[in-house]
Design a protein around this motif. Structure first.
Motif, PDB file in Angstrom:
ATOM      1  N   LEU A   1       0.844  -1.190   0.000  1.00 54.78           N
ATOM      2  CA  LEU A   1       0.000   0.000   0.000  1.00 54.78           C
ATOM      3  C   LEU A   1       0.879   1.240   0.000  1.00 54.78           C
ATOM      4  CD1 LEU A   1      -2.784   1.349   0.240  1.00 54.78           C
ATOM      5  CD2 LEU A   1      -2.622   1.098   2.710  1.00 54.78           C
ATOM      6  N   ASP A   2       0.761   2.040  -1.077  1.00 54.19           N
ATOM      7  CA  ASP A   2       1.547   3.263  -1.194  1.00 54.19           C
ATOM      8  C   ASP A   2       3.041   2.980  -1.037  1.00 54.19           C
ATOM      9  OD1 ASP A   2       1.831   5.982  -1.650  1.00 54.19           O
ATOM     10  OD2 ASP A   2       1.807   6.484   0.477  1.00 54.19           O
ATOM     11  N   GLY A   3       3.494   1.864  -1.616  1.00 55.12           N
ATOM     12  CA  GLY A   3       4.902   1.502  -1.557  1.00 55.12           C
ATOM     13  C   GLY A   3       5.337   0.863  -0.261  1.00 55.12           C
ATOM     14  N   LYS A   4       4.417   0.671   0.675  1.00 52.36           N
ATOM     15  CA  LYS A   4       4.745   0.058   1.962  1.00 52.36           C
ATOM     16  C   LYS A   4       4.149  -1.344   2.037  1.00 52.36           C
ATOM     17  CE  LYS A   4       4.803   4.540   4.299  1.00 52.36           C
ATOM     18  NZ  LYS A   4       4.214   5.365   5.382  1.00 52.36           N
ATOM     19  N   CYS A   5       4.933  -2.279   2.599  1.00 50.36           N
ATOM     20  CA  CYS A   5       4.477  -3.664   2.725  1.00 50.36           C
ATOM     21  C   CYS A   5       3.936  -3.914   4.132  1.00 50.36           C
ATOM     22  CB  CYS A   5       5.636  -4.624   2.450  1.00 50.36           C
ATOM     23  SG  CYS A   5       6.319  -4.455   0.791  1.00 50.36           S
ATOM     24  N   LEU A   6       2.765  -4.493   4.207  1.00 48.70           N
ATOM     25  CA  LEU A   6       2.148  -4.806   5.489  1.00 48.70           C
ATOM     26  C   LEU A   6       1.839  -6.297   5.545  1.00 48.70           C
ATOM     27  CD1 LEU A   6      -0.413  -1.853   5.729  1.00 48.70           C
ATOM     28  CD2 LEU A   6       1.802  -2.016   6.876  1.00 48.70           C
ATOM     29  N   CYS A   7       2.227  -6.921   6.654  1.00 49.50           N
ATOM     30  CA  CYS A   7       1.907  -8.332   6.822  1.00 49.50           C
ATOM     31  C   CYS A   7       0.420  -8.476   7.141  1.00 49.50           C
ATOM     32  CB  CYS A   7       2.746  -8.947   7.933  1.00 49.50           C
ATOM     33  SG  CYS A   7       2.392  -8.304   9.592  1.00 49.50           S
ATOM     34  N   ASP A   8      -0.069  -9.717   7.088  1.00 47.20           N
ATOM     35  CA  ASP A   8      -1.484  -9.976   7.337  1.00 47.20           C
ATOM     36  C   ASP A   8      -1.955  -9.402   8.666  1.00 47.20           C
ATOM     37  OD1 ASP A   8      -3.113 -11.015   5.496  1.00 47.20           O
ATOM     38  OD2 ASP A   8      -2.951 -13.099   6.103  1.00 47.20           O
ATOM     39  N   LYS A   9      -1.162  -9.622   9.709  1.00 49.29           N
ATOM     40  CA  LYS A   9      -1.550  -9.198  11.057  1.00 49.29           C
ATOM     41  C   LYS A   9      -1.674  -7.683  11.138  1.00 49.29           C
ATOM     42  CE  LYS A   9      -0.187  -9.661  15.914  1.00 49.29           C
ATOM     43  NZ  LYS A   9       0.820 -10.227  16.846  1.00 49.29           N
TER      44      LYS A   9
ATOM     45  N   ASN B   1      -7.299  10.776   3.387  1.00 46.57           N
ATOM     46  CA  ASN B   1      -8.113  11.840   3.960  1.00 46.57           C
ATOM     47  C   ASN B   1      -7.303  13.128   4.042  1.00 46.57           C
ATOM     48  OD1 ASN B   1      -6.422  11.567   6.164  1.00 46.57           O
ATOM     49  ND2 ASN B   1      -7.962  10.688   7.520  1.00 46.57           N
ATOM     50  N   LYS B   2      -7.837  14.155   4.706  1.00 45.46           N
ATOM     51  CA  LYS B   2      -7.206  15.472   4.730  1.00 45.46           C
ATOM     52  C   LYS B   2      -5.827  15.469   5.373  1.00 45.46           C
ATOM     53  CE  LYS B   2     -11.573  18.033   4.952  1.00 45.46           C
ATOM     54  NZ  LYS B   2     -12.403  18.944   5.771  1.00 45.46           N
ATOM     55  N   VAL B   3      -5.597  14.554   6.306  1.00 43.90           N
ATOM     56  CA  VAL B   3      -4.308  14.531   7.005  1.00 43.90           C
ATOM     57  C   VAL B   3      -3.383  13.457   6.460  1.00 43.90           C
ATOM     58  CG1 VAL B   3      -5.233  15.527   9.119  1.00 43.90           C
ATOM     59  CG2 VAL B   3      -5.260  13.051   8.840  1.00 43.90           C
ATOM     60  N   GLY B   4      -3.724  12.892   5.298  1.00 41.78           N
ATOM     61  CA  GLY B   4      -2.838  11.946   4.641  1.00 41.78           C
ATOM     62  C   GLY B   4      -2.945  10.505   5.100  1.00 41.78           C
ATOM     63  N   VAL B   5      -3.984  10.173   5.867  1.00 41.81           N
ATOM     64  CA  VAL B   5      -4.170   8.799   6.333  1.00 41.81           C
ATOM     65  C   VAL B   5      -4.988   8.025   5.302  1.00 41.81           C
ATOM     66  CG1 VAL B   5      -5.175   7.332   8.125  1.00 41.81           C
ATOM     67  CG2 VAL B   5      -4.046   9.482   8.752  1.00 41.81           C
ATOM     68  N   TRP B   6      -4.568   6.796   4.993  1.00 42.65           N
ATOM     69  CA  TRP B   6      -5.284   5.976   4.025  1.00 42.65           C
ATOM     70  C   TRP B   6      -6.548   5.391   4.649  1.00 42.65           C
ATOM     71  CZ3 TRP B   6      -4.148   5.972  -0.989  1.00 42.65           C
ATOM     72  CH2 TRP B   6      -2.861   6.390  -1.374  1.00 42.65           C
ATOM     73  N   ILE B   7      -7.664   5.545   3.941  1.00 44.60           N
ATOM     74  CA  ILE B   7      -8.955   5.041   4.415  1.00 44.60           C
ATOM     75  C   ILE B   7      -9.456   3.977   3.441  1.00 44.60           C
ATOM     76  CG2 ILE B   7     -11.309   5.645   5.093  1.00 44.60           C
ATOM     77  CD1 ILE B   7      -9.197   6.952   6.811  1.00 44.60           C
TER      78      ILE B   7
ATOM     79  N   ARG C   1     -16.745   2.043  -2.722  1.00 44.11           N
ATOM     80  CA  ARG C   1     -15.789   2.906  -3.419  1.00 44.11           C
ATOM     81  C   ARG C   1     -16.465   3.682  -4.553  1.00 44.11           C
ATOM     82  NH1 ARG C   1     -11.624  -0.897  -6.664  1.00 44.11           N
ATOM     83  NH2 ARG C   1     -10.844   1.154  -7.297  1.00 44.11           N
ATOM     84  N   GLN C   2     -17.638   3.198  -4.999  1.00 41.22           N
ATOM     85  CA  GLN C   2     -18.365   3.829  -6.091  1.00 41.22           C
ATOM     86  C   GLN C   2     -19.338   4.907  -5.604  1.00 41.22           C
ATOM     87  OE1 GLN C   2     -20.016   0.891  -8.841  1.00 41.22           O
ATOM     88  NE2 GLN C   2     -18.562  -0.613  -8.090  1.00 41.22           N
ATOM     89  N   ASN C   3     -19.420   5.091  -4.287  1.00 41.58           N
ATOM     90  CA  ASN C   3     -20.290   6.142  -3.749  1.00 41.58           C
ATOM     91  C   ASN C   3     -19.814   7.517  -4.222  1.00 41.58           C
ATOM     92  OD1 ASN C   3     -21.631   4.136  -2.398  1.00 41.58           O
ATOM     93  ND2 ASN C   3     -20.826   4.639  -0.375  1.00 41.58           N
ATOM     94  N   PRO C   4     -20.709   8.490  -4.327  1.00 43.29           N
ATOM     95  CA  PRO C   4     -20.288   9.856  -4.698  1.00 43.29           C
ATOM     96  C   PRO C   4     -19.251  10.389  -3.714  1.00 43.29           C
ATOM     97  CG  PRO C   4     -22.686   9.645  -4.757  1.00 43.29           C
ATOM     98  CD  PRO C   4     -22.167   8.396  -4.111  1.00 43.29           C
ATOM     99  N   ALA C   5     -18.315  11.167  -4.226  1.00 37.01           N
ATOM    100  CA  ALA C   5     -17.255  11.717  -3.376  1.00 37.01           C
ATOM    101  C   ALA C   5     -17.701  13.018  -2.725  1.00 37.01           C
ATOM    102  CB  ALA C   5     -15.993  11.949  -4.189  1.00 37.01           C
ATOM    103  N   CYS C   6     -17.299  13.215  -1.492  1.00 36.16           N
ATOM    104  CA  CYS C   6     -17.597  14.456  -0.771  1.00 36.16           C
ATOM    105  C   CYS C   6     -16.852  15.613  -1.419  1.00 36.16           C
ATOM    106  CB  CYS C   6     -17.190  14.305   0.694  1.00 36.16           C
ATOM    107  SG  CYS C   6     -17.323  15.815   1.673  1.00 36.16           S
ATOM    108  N   SER C   7     -17.532  16.741  -1.596  1.00 33.57           N
ATOM    109  CA  SER C   7     -16.921  17.907  -2.227  1.00 33.57           C
ATOM    110  C   SER C   7     -15.807  18.507  -1.381  1.00 33.57           C
ATOM    111  CB  SER C   7     -17.982  18.981  -2.491  1.00 33.57           C
ATOM    112  OG  SER C   7     -18.959  18.509  -3.394  1.00 33.57           O
ATOM    113  N   SER C   8     -15.761  18.179  -0.108  1.00 34.18           N
ATOM    114  CA  SER C   8     -14.748  18.740   0.777  1.00 34.18           C
ATOM    115  C   SER C   8     -13.567  17.801   0.991  1.00 34.18           C
ATOM    116  CB  SER C   8     -15.365  19.097   2.129  1.00 34.18           C
ATOM    117  OG  SER C   8     -14.382  19.561   3.015  1.00 34.18           O
ATOM    118  N   CYS C   9     -13.820  16.627   1.577  1.00 35.57           N
ATOM    119  CA  CYS C   9     -12.716  15.726   1.917  1.00 35.57           C
ATOM    120  C   CYS C   9     -12.330  14.804   0.767  1.00 35.57           C
ATOM    121  CB  CYS C   9     -13.060  14.893   3.151  1.00 35.57           C
ATOM    122  SG  CYS C   9     -14.431  13.724   2.912  1.00 35.57           S
ATOM    123  N   GLY C  10     -13.201  14.659  -0.232  1.00 32.40           N
ATOM    124  CA  GLY C  10     -12.891  13.834  -1.387  1.00 32.40           C
ATOM    125  C   GLY C  10     -13.104  12.349  -1.199  1.00 32.40           C
ATOM    126  N   LEU C  11     -13.541  11.914  -0.009  1.00 28.17           N
ATOM    127  CA  LEU C  11     -13.763  10.496   0.261  1.00 28.17           C
ATOM    128  C   LEU C  11     -15.161  10.084  -0.196  1.00 28.17           C
ATOM    129  CD1 LEU C  11     -12.320  10.202   3.890  1.00 28.17           C
ATOM    130  CD2 LEU C  11     -11.160   9.706   1.736  1.00 28.17           C
TER     131      LEU C  11
END
Length: 281
Positions: free
Chosen positions: A21-29, A56-62, A69-79
């Protein structure tokens, strides 16, 4: 998916599956610990699902499941907007969280976002903003005021008026004298976004006070974006500056990077000298 890679989060090499994810590897746990559920519907997520990640606004992956994922995006936060949390304001849609922080059309609320910007301009640049209280306008009104067929990048506007003064002894050298100015703000923005836009427009006011009727748009928009970025830093909102300086627009983005680089090399006084060379008033 890949095997036998050290997990970025726990630092342990596991002979198990990984998620990159974003160039970082995460194990299952660690993956299950950090991203257990879909942000929208709450579905338990597994690495084999078709999952989408949004910052999100502070750079955290959600994480969002393939359906949400197909829901309309918020005009402010973009999620993608969670199910049951869609709110509408004018031509924009928001998630309930962002909607609750929208600036409302009342003098009290506008003052609450305007006064911190004015104080910042006074403390940082020793400049008393000349515009009175900003006026909230709809997108079509902003387009009409700016003289554009539609509004794309703009969320605010700075308008000024100059009068021509001359006398019998200096008809060949008429003087343009500042009369008034007014800042307009697009309705339906969050408080943070509103303050950033107002700082941008206050930057235009500052530039106009130094170099009246400055016409080089690349430099003027870059200067205003620089002021907005400085305000974000002042308010500990540095994450908002990522969008300012990564903007690919040839005026707003290139201008912001141009002015930032000039300030980095020569300081604010150097920037003023550079703007003086570009001013043809």
């Amino acid at each position: 998916m890949t095997n036998n890679i050290v997990c970025t989060n726990c630092g342990i090499s596991h002979p198990a599956s990984y998620v990159v994810l974003d160039g970082k590897c995460l194990c299952d746990k660690c993956w299950h610990k950090l991203f257990p559920y879909c942000k929208s519907c709450g579905m338990r997520l597994t690495p084999d699902m078709n999952i989408a990640y949004f910052k999100n606004k502070v750079g955290v992956w959600i994480p969002f499941c393939s359906k949400c994922r197909q829901n309309p995006a918020c005009s402010s936060c973009g999620l993608p907007i969670p199910i049951g949390h869609k709110k509408i304001s004018g031509d924009n849609i928001f998630c309930s969280e962002c909607f609750s922080s929208l600036l409302q059309d009342s003098p009290t609320q506008i003052s609450e976002v305007w006064l911190p910007v004015c104080k910042f301009m006074k403390d940082k640049f020793n400049f008393q903003v000349r515009s009175p209280l900003p006026i909230l306008v709809a997108k079509n009104q902003l387009a009409e005021l700016s003289g554009a067929a539609n509004v794309t990048h703009e969320a605010g506007l700075y308008k000024y008026t100059y009068t021509i003064q001359s006398n019998i002894f200096s008809l060949w050298k008429a003087q343009k004298k500042f009369s008034r100015c007014q800042i307009y703000l697009l309705n339906g923005l969050t408080t943070e976004h509103s303050e950033e836009v107002l700082a941008h427009e206050a930057g235009h006011d500052l530039l106009d006070s130094i170099f009246p009727m400055f016409s080089e748009k690349l430099y003027s928009e870059g200067f205003a974006q620089y002021i907005a970025a400085e305000y974000n830093l002042f308010r500990n909102r540095s994450s908002r500056n990522e969008a300012i300086f990564s903007n690919q627009d040839p005026i707003y983005g290139d201008g912001a990077r141009l002015v930032r680089d000039i300030v980095t090399k020569t300081g604010f006084c150097g920037l003023i000298n550079a703007l003086k060379d570009q001013h043809h008033g």
